[in-house]
Write an enzyme that holds these catalytic residues in place. Sequence first.
Site, PDB file in Angstrom:
ATOM      1  N   THR A  93       0.773  -1.137  -0.084  1.00  0.00           N
ATOM      2  CA  THR A  93      -0.114   0.100  -0.203  1.00  0.00           C
ATOM      3  C   THR A  93       0.988   1.127   0.095  1.00  0.00           C
ATOM      4  OG1 THR A  93      -1.689  -1.029   1.279  1.00  0.00           O
ATOM      5  CG2 THR A  93      -1.969   1.183   1.118  1.00  0.00           C
ATOM      6  N   LEU A 170      -8.544   2.261  -5.282  1.00  0.00           N
ATOM      7  CA  LEU A 170      -9.751   1.637  -4.425  1.00  0.00           C
ATOM      8  C   LEU A 170      -9.139   1.187  -3.093  1.00  0.00           C
ATOM      9  CD1 LEU A 170     -12.339   0.294  -4.552  1.00  0.00           C
ATOM     10  CD2 LEU A 170     -11.433  -1.487  -6.115  1.00  0.00           C
ATOM     11  N   LYS A 171      -8.048   0.749  -2.969  1.00  0.00           N
ATOM     12  CA  LYS A 171      -7.579   0.341  -1.669  1.00  0.00           C
ATOM     13  C   LYS A 171      -7.391   1.213  -0.581  1.00  0.00           C
ATOM     14  CE  LYS A 171      -5.261  -2.004   1.515  1.00  0.00           C
ATOM     15  NZ  LYS A 171      -3.931  -2.581   1.356  1.00  0.00           N
ATOM     16  N   LEU A 172      -7.085   2.661  -1.231  1.00  0.00           N
ATOM     17  CA  LEU A 172      -7.299   3.771  -0.053  1.00  0.00           C
ATOM     18  C   LEU A 172      -8.836   4.026   0.330  1.00  0.00           C
ATOM     19  CD1 LEU A 172      -4.439   6.082  -1.720  1.00  0.00           C
ATOM     20  CD2 LEU A 172      -4.371   4.437   0.189  1.00  0.00           C
ATOM     21  N   ASN A 175      -9.640   1.104   2.722  1.00  0.00           N
ATOM     22  CA  ASN A 175      -9.037   1.286   3.879  1.00  0.00           C
ATOM     23  C   ASN A 175      -9.677   2.393   4.788  1.00  0.00           C
ATOM     24  OD1 ASN A 175      -7.668  -1.214   3.896  1.00  0.00           O
ATOM     25  ND2 ASN A 175      -5.574   0.003   4.119  1.00  0.00           N
TER      26      ASN A 175
END
Length: 289
Positions: A93, A170-172, A175
């Site tokens: 990340t 999308l990960k941020l 999360n």
Amino acid sequence: MTEELTVSVLGTGIMGAAMARNLVGAGHAVRVWNRSPQKAAGTGATVAESPADAVRDADVIITMLYDGGTVRDVIGQAAPGLKAGALWLQTTTASLGDVAALAATAAEHSVAFYDAPVLGTRQPAEAGQLTVLAAGPHAGQERLAPVLDAIAARVVWLGDDGARGDGTRLKLVANSWVLTVTHGAAEMLALAGALGVDPDRFFEVIGGGPLDMGYLHAKADLVRQGRLSPASFAVETAEKDARLIVAAGEDHGVRLDVVAAGAERFRRAAAQGHGGKDMGASYYASFTP
């Protein structure tokens, strides 16, 4: 039969070590490198002395390190061993700026870059049940399939341009929600204790309704049962991710007050000696030491 590939894993912390073990179990030839070699020794893979040795002649490279800056440093050390045509799964990340810089480095060495952060913590990583949020050249996706099959239950493809960082975007976002629920569970337990309320009554009230969710129970249980070590996702890493999310919001004109406050909770918990514990240790930030 699954094609046997030579796979290099750079970074064998909680997530990288689990990935390496699953790749070995799937029959691939796996080489690993970690700054602390003892963390690489239990993977069943060949332990390389340097990043360059780890990636030499590798078909697929996986980076799972602390942050984007660390990836930039390590891949710089690996550069002499990079093979033209290799496929690079960048699962750390990182910031969007780091993703763009890493993609540029890949292009310089004729390596195909895949922005591929993962959703999941220790248990799904060990079970090969991660969700990979991937973006990168379509031409290499079929070749990557045996590697992804070994580490993930689900792969979400988000386009063919890894440099755009669509996986990281999308990960941020994901999360930001994960961290919010974690802090919500921690503060709920702290307030319940202070007011003399049995948390089980709270769970009875929300049970089966729209406010109920499995992740809330999971994080609350870790705190209530004193199972914050070993960490599934450590406080220090969660703080890093929270600050990446806040910065991404600022860069795009969005103020994220809740995530920023959560980053400060993680900082306080770490300062109290809980940095290596599961991020549910946000609970301790509710109290003055």
